[in-house]
Design a protein around this motif. Structure first.
Motif, PDB file in Angstrom:
ATOM      1  N   PRO A 110     133.338 -23.529 -90.055  1.00 48.01           N
ATOM      2  CA  PRO A 110     132.721 -23.148 -91.331  1.00 48.01           C
ATOM      3  C   PRO A 110     131.234 -22.849 -91.163  1.00 48.01           C
ATOM      4  O   PRO A 110     130.548 -23.445 -90.334  1.00 48.01           O
TER       5      PRO A 110
ATOM      6  N   ARG B  60     135.880 -15.305 -96.540  1.00 46.10           N
ATOM      7  CA  ARG B  60     135.341 -16.467 -95.825  1.00 46.10           C
ATOM      8  C   ARG B  60     134.194 -17.124 -96.591  1.00 46.10           C
ATOM      9  O   ARG B  60     134.068 -18.350 -96.624  1.00 46.10           O
TER      10      ARG B  60
ATOM     11  N   ASN C  49     134.222 -20.935 -97.843  1.00 40.07           N
ATOM     12  CA  ASN C  49     133.176 -21.861 -97.416  1.00 40.07           C
ATOM     13  C   ASN C  49     132.516 -22.592 -98.580  1.00 40.07           C
ATOM     14  O   ASN C  49     131.755 -23.547 -98.365  1.00 40.07           O
TER      15      ASN C  49
ATOM     16  N   ASN D 172     139.530 -23.047 -93.976  1.00 44.39           N
ATOM     17  CA  ASN D 172     138.867 -22.093 -93.093  1.00 44.39           C
ATOM     18  C   ASN D 172     139.688 -21.870 -91.835  1.00 44.39           C
ATOM     19  O   ASN D 172     139.862 -20.735 -91.380  1.00 44.39           O
TER      20      ASN D 172
ATOM     21  N   SER E 165     141.528 -18.378 -90.656  1.00 45.05           N
ATOM     22  CA  SER E 165     141.221 -17.762 -89.373  1.00 45.05           C
ATOM     23  C   SER E 165     142.482 -17.512 -88.558  1.00 45.05           C
ATOM     24  O   SER E 165     142.656 -16.428 -87.982  1.00 45.05           O
TER      25      SER E 165
END
Length: 230
Positions: free
Chosen positions: A107, A163, A167, A175, A179
């Motif tokens: 993050p 993202r 966050n 996160n 990903s």
């Protein structure tokens, strides 16, 4: 048993003809399989659009996977993309894949990485899309650069915006899941690019439509409404 001279001559002639036929057939048996024949227009469009879109999410993975697939003869790359098969290119891309894989799982670090790559992914996507049409004329290359750059920009903005929104949450697991999902999505897209080009083109059309709907919502989420001054 002895044969008449005429029959022996006929047999000799037939044998020579058979040898000539075998000389033609033998090279044909070593011809490249159907998968390595040149791509048609739909295939080239899928490759150009695919590498552009994938570069906006995972640039280095795109370079490495496409180059490795060509190097191992799993696919036949367009002439303009065969530079990706070079060992030095593969080594550099592979190193950056490892760096990006780690950076993208952390993050805040992932958002900083995305910010830096705003200047890299979009022009790289445009360049790769144009390279896919190398030798097809400057008109095609220019058009594909526009398409590839636009898809790279859209994919990058969607990734970076998502993202940033993730966050805002204090827990790190969302996160990591996002990903890994991006990794899987890029690999799936690169596979469809060669195996089912029409499916990839349909997916990218849906992606563009979804992006037009999603980006304003991400913008409102991140920026919020401006306060009204009385």
């Amino acid at each position: 048993m002895r044969y008449p001279a005429g029959r022996r001559a006929a047999s000799s002639t037939a044998w020579r003809q058979l040898m000539k036929v075998m000389e033609v057939i033998e090279p044909m048996s070593t011809m490249a399989p159907i998968e390595s024949l040149p791509l048609d227009l739909a295939g080239l469009l899928a490759v150009a659009a695919g590498v552009g879109w994938a570069s906006g999410i995972r640039l280095y993975a795109t370079l490495f996977v496409v180059g490795l697939a060509g190097r191992l003869h799993w696919v036949t790359l367009p002439d303009g993309l065969r530079v990706l098969e070079h060992p030095w290119v593969l080594a550099a891309a592979g190193l950056m894949v490892l760096v990006e894989f780690l950076a993208d799982k952390l993050p805040i670090v992932d958002s900083a990485w995305d910010s830096v790559h705003s200047l890299i992914r979009i022009p790289a996507g445009a360049a790769l899309a144009a390279m896919a049409f190398g030798g097809q004329g400057v008109e095609w290359q220019t058009a594909m650069a526009i398409v590839g750059g636009s898809l790279a920009a859209g994919a990058h903005l969607a990734k970076a915006g998502t993202r940033l929104a993730i966050n805002l949450s204090p827990e790190p697991f969302s996160n990591l899941v996002a990903s890994l999902g991006e990794d899987s999505l890029v690999l799936l897209g690169l596979w469809l690019m060669f195996a089912h080009p029409w499916l990839l083109l349909a997916f990218l059309s849906l992606f563009v439509a979804t992006l037009v709907w999603l980006l304003p919502k991400l913008y409102r989420l991140l920026v919020g409404r401006r306060p009204v001054h009385r």
